[in-house]
Design a protein around this motif. Structure first.
Motif, PDB file in Angstrom:
ATOM      1  N   ALA A   1       0.823  -1.207   0.000  1.00  0.00           N
ATOM      2  CA  ALA A   1       0.000   0.000   0.000  1.00  0.00           C
ATOM      3  C   ALA A   1       0.859   1.259   0.000  1.00  0.00           C
ATOM      4  CB  ALA A   1      -0.933  -0.012   1.211  1.00  0.00           C
ATOM      5  N   PHE A   2       1.956   1.220   0.756  1.00  0.00           N
ATOM      6  CA  PHE A   2       2.827   2.391   0.825  1.00  0.00           C
ATOM      7  C   PHE A   2       3.598   2.589  -0.477  1.00  0.00           C
ATOM      8  CE2 PHE A   2       6.968   4.319   1.791  1.00  0.00           C
ATOM      9  CZ  PHE A   2       6.543   5.526   2.322  1.00  0.00           C
ATOM     10  N   LEU A   3       4.091   1.502  -1.064  1.00  0.00           N
ATOM     11  CA  LEU A   3       4.927   1.615  -2.255  1.00  0.00           C
ATOM     12  C   LEU A   3       4.121   1.770  -3.541  1.00  0.00           C
ATOM     13  CD1 LEU A   3       7.604  -1.127  -1.447  1.00  0.00           C
ATOM     14  CD2 LEU A   3       7.856   1.353  -1.268  1.00  0.00           C
ATOM     15  N   LEU A   4       2.873   1.303  -3.548  1.00  0.00           N
ATOM     16  CA  LEU A   4       2.078   1.334  -4.777  1.00  0.00           C
ATOM     17  C   LEU A   4       0.897   2.296  -4.681  1.00  0.00           C
ATOM     18  CD1 LEU A   4       2.003  -2.495  -5.590  1.00  0.00           C
ATOM     19  CD2 LEU A   4       3.517  -0.756  -6.542  1.00  0.00           C
ATOM     20  N   ALA A   5       0.114   2.161  -3.619  1.00  0.00           N
ATOM     21  CA  ALA A   5      -1.104   2.964  -3.537  1.00  0.00           C
ATOM     22  C   ALA A   5      -0.801   4.443  -3.305  1.00  0.00           C
ATOM     23  CB  ALA A   5      -2.007   2.425  -2.425  1.00  0.00           C
ATOM     24  N   TYR A   6       0.122   4.747  -2.408  1.00  0.00           N
ATOM     25  CA  TYR A   6       0.399   6.151  -2.107  1.00  0.00           C
ATOM     26  C   TYR A   6       0.909   6.925  -3.329  1.00  0.00           C
ATOM     27  CZ  TYR A   6       2.636  10.325  -0.313  1.00  0.00           C
ATOM     28  OH  TYR A   6       3.016  11.622  -0.120  1.00  0.00           O
ATOM     29  N   PRO A   7       1.906   6.408  -4.088  1.00  0.00           N
ATOM     30  CA  PRO A   7       2.321   7.159  -5.284  1.00  0.00           C
ATOM     31  C   PRO A   7       1.203   7.336  -6.299  1.00  0.00           C
ATOM     32  CG  PRO A   7       3.959   5.508  -4.699  1.00  0.00           C
ATOM     33  CD  PRO A   7       2.765   5.235  -3.851  1.00  0.00           C
ATOM     34  N   LEU A   8       0.342   6.316  -6.428  1.00  0.00           N
ATOM     35  CA  LEU A   8      -0.761   6.421  -7.376  1.00  0.00           C
ATOM     36  C   LEU A   8      -1.741   7.507  -6.955  1.00  0.00           C
ATOM     37  CD1 LEU A   8      -2.006   5.187  -9.932  1.00  0.00           C
ATOM     38  CD2 LEU A   8      -3.264   3.610  -8.451  1.00  0.00           C
TER      39      LEU A   8
ATOM     40  N   ALA B   1       0.406  10.628 -16.953  1.00  0.00           N
ATOM     41  CA  ALA B   1       0.621   9.328 -16.310  1.00  0.00           C
ATOM     42  C   ALA B   1      -0.705   8.689 -15.914  1.00  0.00           C
ATOM     43  CB  ALA B   1       1.511   9.505 -15.083  1.00  0.00           C
ATOM     44  N   THR B   2      -1.635   9.488 -15.407  1.00  0.00           N
ATOM     45  CA  THR B   2      -2.950   8.953 -15.042  1.00  0.00           C
ATOM     46  C   THR B   2      -3.683   8.426 -16.261  1.00  0.00           C
ATOM     47  OG1 THR B   2      -3.090  10.512 -13.191  1.00  0.00           O
ATOM     48  CG2 THR B   2      -5.142   9.500 -13.936  1.00  0.00           C
TER      49      THR B   2
ATOM     50  N   ILE C   1      -5.714   4.050 -19.836  1.00  0.00           N
ATOM     51  CA  ILE C   1      -5.698   3.379 -21.133  1.00  0.00           C
ATOM     52  C   ILE C   1      -5.305   1.912 -20.964  1.00  0.00           C
ATOM     53  CG2 ILE C   1      -4.526   3.273 -23.373  1.00  0.00           C
ATOM     54  CD1 ILE C   1      -4.320   6.327 -23.250  1.00  0.00           C
ATOM     55  N   LEU C   2      -4.298   1.658 -20.133  1.00  0.00           N
ATOM     56  CA  LEU C   2      -3.871   0.285 -19.890  1.00  0.00           C
ATOM     57  C   LEU C   2      -4.980  -0.522 -19.217  1.00  0.00           C
ATOM     58  CD1 LEU C   2      -1.686  -1.875 -19.928  1.00  0.00           C
ATOM     59  CD2 LEU C   2      -0.786  -0.914 -17.807  1.00  0.00           C
ATOM     60  N   LEU C   3      -5.653   0.068 -18.230  1.00  0.00           N
ATOM     61  CA  LEU C   3      -6.748  -0.625 -17.559  1.00  0.00           C
ATOM     62  C   LEU C   3      -7.889  -0.925 -18.520  1.00  0.00           C
ATOM     63  CD1 LEU C   3      -7.001   1.221 -14.108  1.00  0.00           C
ATOM     64  CD2 LEU C   3      -6.205  -1.112 -14.545  1.00  0.00           C
ATOM     65  N   ALA C   4      -8.203   0.025 -19.401  1.00  0.00           N
ATOM     66  CA  ALA C   4      -9.275  -0.196 -20.369  1.00  0.00           C
ATOM     67  C   ALA C   4      -8.942  -1.356 -21.300  1.00  0.00           C
ATOM     68  CB  ALA C   4      -9.520   1.076 -21.179  1.00  0.00           C
ATOM     69  N   ALA C   5      -7.692  -1.419 -21.768  1.00  0.00           N
ATOM     70  CA  ALA C   5      -7.288  -2.509 -22.650  1.00  0.00           C
ATOM     71  C   ALA C   5      -7.359  -3.853 -21.933  1.00  0.00           C
ATOM     72  CB  ALA C   5      -5.875  -2.258 -23.170  1.00  0.00           C
ATOM     73  N   LEU C   6      -6.910  -3.895 -20.673  1.00  0.00           N
ATOM     74  CA  LEU C   6      -6.941  -5.145 -19.926  1.00  0.00           C
ATOM     75  C   LEU C   6      -8.371  -5.576 -19.605  1.00  0.00           C
ATOM     76  CD1 LEU C   6      -3.953  -4.618 -17.460  1.00  0.00           C
ATOM     77  CD2 LEU C   6      -4.034  -6.096 -19.476  1.00  0.00           C
ATOM     78  N   ILE C   7      -9.246  -4.629 -19.301  1.00  0.00           N
ATOM     79  CA  ILE C   7     -10.643  -4.972 -19.016  1.00  0.00           C
ATOM     80  C   ILE C   7     -11.311  -5.563 -20.252  1.00  0.00           C
ATOM     81  CG2 ILE C   7     -12.909  -3.977 -18.504  1.00  0.00           C
ATOM     82  CD1 ILE C   7     -11.493  -2.056 -16.596  1.00  0.00           C
TER      83      ILE C   7
ATOM     84  N   LEU D   1     -10.201  20.010 -14.084  1.00  0.00           N
ATOM     85  CA  LEU D   1      -9.882  19.187 -15.252  1.00  0.00           C
ATOM     86  C   LEU D   1      -9.041  19.933 -16.278  1.00  0.00           C
ATOM     87  CD1 LEU D   1     -13.348  17.471 -15.803  1.00  0.00           C
ATOM     88  CD2 LEU D   1     -11.331  16.521 -14.667  1.00  0.00           C
ATOM     89  N   GLU D   2      -8.487  21.079 -15.902  1.00  0.00           N
ATOM     90  CA  GLU D   2      -7.734  21.893 -16.853  1.00  0.00           C
ATOM     91  C   GLU D   2      -6.527  21.148 -17.421  1.00  0.00           C
ATOM     92  OE1 GLU D   2      -6.790  24.897 -19.306  1.00  0.00           O
ATOM     93  OE2 GLU D   2      -8.599  24.731 -18.070  1.00  0.00           O
ATOM     94  N   ASN D   3      -5.802  20.436 -16.577  1.00  0.00           N
ATOM     95  CA  ASN D   3      -4.624  19.696 -17.056  1.00  0.00           C
ATOM     96  C   ASN D   3      -5.020  18.609 -18.050  1.00  0.00           C
ATOM     97  OD1 ASN D   3      -2.769  21.138 -15.407  1.00  0.00           O
ATOM     98  ND2 ASN D   3      -3.360  19.880 -13.649  1.00  0.00           N
ATOM     99  N   TYR D   4      -6.127  17.939 -17.780  1.00  0.00           N
ATOM    100  CA  TYR D   4      -6.581  16.888 -18.687  1.00  0.00           C
ATOM    101  C   TYR D   4      -7.056  17.468 -20.013  1.00  0.00           C
ATOM    102  CZ  TYR D   4      -6.280  13.625 -14.790  1.00  0.00           C
ATOM    103  OH  TYR D   4      -5.824  12.844 -13.761  1.00  0.00           O
ATOM    104  N   ARG D   5      -7.721  18.616 -19.956  1.00  0.00           N
ATOM    105  CA  ARG D   5      -8.149  19.263 -21.196  1.00  0.00           C
ATOM    106  C   ARG D   5      -6.944  19.673 -22.035  1.00  0.00           C
ATOM    107  NH1 ARG D   5     -12.674  21.394 -18.111  1.00  0.00           N
ATOM    108  NH2 ARG D   5     -11.364  23.109 -17.366  1.00  0.00           N
ATOM    109  N   GLU D   6      -5.899  20.166 -21.384  1.00  0.00           N
ATOM    110  CA  GLU D   6      -4.705  20.580 -22.113  1.00  0.00           C
ATOM    111  C   GLU D   6      -3.988  19.381 -22.744  1.00  0.00           C
ATOM    112  OE1 GLU D   6      -0.583  23.150 -21.332  1.00  0.00           O
ATOM    113  OE2 GLU D   6      -2.226  23.157 -19.858  1.00  0.00           O
ATOM    114  N   ILE D   7      -3.895  18.274 -22.004  1.00  0.00           N
ATOM    115  CA  ILE D   7      -3.243  17.083 -22.542  1.00  0.00           C
ATOM    116  C   ILE D   7      -4.053  16.484 -23.683  1.00  0.00           C
ATOM    117  CG2 ILE D   7      -2.717  14.655 -22.009  1.00  0.00           C
ATOM    118  CD1 ILE D   7      -0.534  16.391 -21.103  1.00  0.00           C
ATOM    119  N   LEU D   8      -5.352  16.320 -23.465  1.00  0.00           N
ATOM    120  CA  LEU D   8      -6.198  15.703 -24.484  1.00  0.00           C
ATOM    121  C   LEU D   8      -6.346  16.571 -25.723  1.00  0.00           C
ATOM    122  CD1 LEU D   8      -8.995  14.204 -22.186  1.00  0.00           C
ATOM    123  CD2 LEU D   8      -7.124  12.987 -23.306  1.00  0.00           C
ATOM    124  N   GLY D   9      -6.128  17.871 -25.595  1.00  0.00           N
ATOM    125  CA  GLY D   9      -6.195  18.762 -26.740  1.00  0.00           C
ATOM    126  C   GLY D   9      -4.893  18.867 -27.508  1.00  0.00           C
TER     127      GLY D   9
END
Length: 298
Positions: free
Chosen positions: A22-29, A273-274, A279-285, A55-63
């Motif tokens: 949890a400390f090594l994986l969950a906290y950084p996520l 990174a998020t 995207i990886l989770l969507a492909a695996l699902i 959501l400004e950062n996501y709009r900038e990345i997706l644009g």
């Protein structure tokens, strides 16, 4: 009264592992997710007090058209590597089944050593092999009569640099797949194989109708692990090309690092990174849904 402590004992044994994970994986996520919703640059890194960006950062990345180009390249990179790794790993595993004990142990020892080699050490060896002046590959090609490869710079051209990285990742991954599938092949009942041979089935027919159905869960697990490993591959790409030349080897993990470190936009890097994880989770699902549907039809 005595049943209570006994029932808690297994949970107490695994508690250190769970807390460490949890400390090594969950906290950084979680921390990365929080930063992706903030204005977080160099000033905020030093002084603190990052403001909420929504959501400004996501709009900038997706644009950004460059982001979608990187997404397409990452999907192609993942598909190409995983297909080569699974095919070659399966072939090597089947070959190991046909070897005698001595040669099989020798080959498996070599596979384990290649798999256990540090990533950076293996990457450095590949850089030496494809060096423009002192590389073994150029020397061998020139000796074979291909004079155009004299002092040829493999890493200066997008296509050749991409090919070298594919060879590197495949070489590092095939041992794991081969050893894992070889171990799984030992669980295939010999009676089924012998019955298929008596019925006149050839090698390919036996593999498709007997071996593959028995090993389907193992194949699915190994495939998922390889997709995750290849998709998030960063160290090899950064050590060899840093995403170049001209962005020809930039995948999503490299893109996120470049945005965060080169532009000092840690908020945009966190958002990238998020999105990479999503995207990886969507492909695996999608893959798991297809796999479970096929198992239900059997």
């Amino acid at each position: 009264m005595r049943a209570g402590p006994r029932a808690l004992w297994p949970y107490l044994l695994i508690a250190p592992t769970v807390l460490g994970a949890a400390f090594l994986l969950a906290y950084p996520l979680v921390r990365n997710l929080v930063i992706s919703f903030q204005y977080y640059g160099m000033a905020e890194l030093i002084r603190g007090g990052a403001g909420f960006a929504g959501l400004e950062n996501y709009r900038e990345i997706l644009g950004d058209t460059a982001f979608w180009e990187v997404v397409r390249r990452t999907l192609w990179w993942t598909a190409l590597n995983v297909v080569l790794i699974m095919v070659l790993g399966t072939v090597v595993a089947l070959m190991l089944q046909r070897l005698r004990k001595g040669p099989r142990i020798l080959v498996m020892s070599g596979l384990v050593l290649a798999w256990a080699s540090p990533v950076i050490a293996t990457t450095t060896v590949f850089q030496w092999l494809f060096s423009s002046r002192l590389g073994v590959v150029n020397w061998l090609l020139v000796r074979l009569g291909f004079e155009s490869f004299r002092d040829y710079s493999w890493l200066a051209h997008g296509g050749s640099a991409f090919t070298i990285l594919v060879l590197l990742v495949v070489w590092q991954s095939v041992p794991f797949v081969a050893v894992t599938l070889h171990a799984a092949l030992t669980t295939v009942p010999a009676e089924l194989v012998e019955s298929a041979r008596i019925d006149g089935a050839g090698g390919w027919r036996i593999f498709r109708s007997v071996t593959l159905p028995v090993l389907r869960p193992v194949f699915g697990l190994v495939l998922c692990l390889e997709v995750i490993w290849v998709f998030r591959c960063f160290a090899q790409i950064w050590a060899v090309t840093k995403g170049g030349p001209g962005g020809a080897t930039t995948t999503l993990p490299v893109y996120a690092y470049q945005v965060a470190q080169s532009l000092h936009r840690y908020d945009l890097g966190a958002a990238a990174a998020t999105l990479t994880v999503l995207i990886l989770l969507a492909a695996l699902i999608l893959y798991f849904r297809q796999m479970f549907r096929q198992e239900a039809e059997l």
